[in-house]
Design an enzyme around this catalytic site. Structure first.
Site, PDB file in Angstrom:
ATOM      1  NE  ARG A 129     -55.879 -64.238   8.962  1.00  0.00           N
ATOM      2  CZ  ARG A 129     -54.687 -63.625   9.028  1.00  0.00           C
ATOM      3  NH1 ARG A 129     -53.593 -64.271   8.614  1.00  0.00           N
ATOM      4  NH2 ARG A 129     -54.577 -62.397   9.483  1.00  0.00           N
ATOM      5  CE  LYS A 153     -57.858 -62.072   6.735  1.00  0.00           C
ATOM      6  NZ  LYS A 153     -58.648 -61.035   7.423  1.00  0.00           N
ATOM      7  CG  HIS A 225     -61.197 -67.091  12.867  1.00  0.00           C
ATOM      8  ND1 HIS A 225     -60.214 -67.178  11.909  1.00  0.00           N
ATOM      9  CD2 HIS A 225     -61.119 -65.827  13.356  1.00  0.00           C
ATOM     10  CE1 HIS A 225     -59.588 -66.025  11.813  1.00  0.00           C
ATOM     11  NE2 HIS A 225     -60.105 -65.190  12.692  1.00  0.00           N
ATOM     12  NE  ARG A 228     -56.201 -65.376  13.149  1.00  0.00           N
ATOM     13  CZ  ARG A 228     -54.959 -65.063  12.789  1.00  0.00           C
ATOM     14  NH1 ARG A 228     -54.028 -65.996  12.806  1.00  0.00           N
ATOM     15  NH2 ARG A 228     -54.639 -63.841  12.440  1.00  0.00           N
ATOM     16  CG  HIS A 251     -53.680 -59.407  13.926  1.00  0.00           C
ATOM     17  ND1 HIS A 251     -54.094 -59.532  15.239  1.00  0.00           N
ATOM     18  CD2 HIS A 251     -54.488 -60.261  13.223  1.00  0.00           C
ATOM     19  CE1 HIS A 251     -55.082 -60.393  15.318  1.00  0.00           C
ATOM     20  NE2 HIS A 251     -55.342 -60.846  14.117  1.00  0.00           N
ATOM     21  CE1 TYR A 260     -58.387 -63.001  20.034  1.00  0.00           C
ATOM     22  CE2 TYR A 260     -56.805 -61.599  18.921  1.00  0.00           C
ATOM     23  CZ  TYR A 260     -57.767 -62.589  18.880  1.00  0.00           C
ATOM     24  OH  TYR A 260     -58.104 -63.172  17.686  1.00  0.00           O
TER      25      TYR A 260
END
Length: 281
Positions: A129, A153, A225, A228, A251, A260
């Protein structure tokens, strides 16, 4: 929560505060009624995108749930407010050729050009990120082990593998470029520096990519992004399993990574042909 999440939630609460003041209403968080919240939500739906409305509703629901749990009020005025249904948008990706074009468009005759090349290579090679990239520290680089320590995050940390070619580029940048750029006292460990010896901002990375996009003649909408998304898509196309991609991306849920699969339709076709007994005769 990460500082960016806190800022986003604060902005959502301020939307309600500003709207109340603009309408001349004097309700407090402890006294605002269901009807007033419905009025605000109706106005919100007519002025912002559904995704923004959904996040604002989520922020307010959490806020009023907190007030109820702490006995500041007896009810939650957001209880019957429903967020708009959002379809899952497939992420935009770049092909390997497009990434090569972007990197080829960099003016490497300058120190900042060399830095920008390493930035793009690192974004793509590690699937970071943009907030993770600008927060990278030299002390986070464990090149002997072939990994970097990434703070994601909510300040959650993970080790991400890094390839030899990217390691060489970063080492060149540190030893030949960054060493000649004096850093401010509080940025001596920051990996990527701006002209003033401070860490780069997310907005600056976005600007760098937009300038390169124009120079490379790429028409599609891209952002930091996008690298990514491209990282994950290209791994999947070349046979990587979803669990490994999930761990590298950081994630929490595999369902986030599963998007994806839908980007790469050939992956689904190959799975069918390999595993279904009647896929071929």
């Amino acid at each position: 929560m990460s500082s960016n999440t806190v800022k986003a939630y604060t902005r959502d609460l301020e939307k309600l505060h500003v709207w109340l003041a603009g309408m001349g209403y004097r309700e407090l968080p402890t006294t605002i009624s269901d009807a007033r919240i419905k009025e605000f939500n109706h106005q919100l739906a007519g002025t912002v995108q559904p995704a923004t409305q959904a996040r604002t509703i989520s922020s307010l629901k959490n806020f009023f749930t907190y007030l109820a749990l702490e006995d500041y009020r007896k009810d939650n005025p957001m209880e019957l407010i429903e967020a708009p249904r959002l379809g899952r948008k497939l992420p935009d990706t770049l092909s390997v050729e497009e990434i090569d074009k972007l990197i080829a468009a960099i003016d490497r005759s300058t120190a900042h050009g060399e830095r920008n090349r390493v930035i793009l290579e690192t974004l793509y090679a590690c699937g970071l990120r943009v907030s993770e990239l600008v927060a990278l520290k030299i002390s986070d680089l464990y090149f002997e082990e072939g990994v970097i320590l990434v703070t994601g995050k909510g300040d959650k940390q993970r080790y991400v593998p890094i390839g030899d070619s990217t390691i060489k580029l970063i080492e060149f940048y540190i030893n030949e470029i960054r060493v000649h750029a004096p850093s401010k006292t509080d940025h001596t460990d920051t990996l990527f520096l701006n002209r003033r010896g401070r860490g780069l901002t997310r907005a600056m990375i976005f600007t760098i990519i937009q300038d390169l996009k124009a120079a490379a003649g790429i028409k599609k909408k891209i952002s930091p992004h996008t690298f990514r998304h491209s990282f994950a898509t290209h791994l999947l196309e070349n046979g990587a399993d979803l669990r490994s991609i999930q761990m590298m991306l950081g994630h929490e849920s595999i369902t986030t990574t599963e998007i994806y699969v839908h980007v790469d339709r050939t992956y689904l076709k190959n799975v069918l042909e390999e595993f279904h007994p009647r896929a071929s005769y």
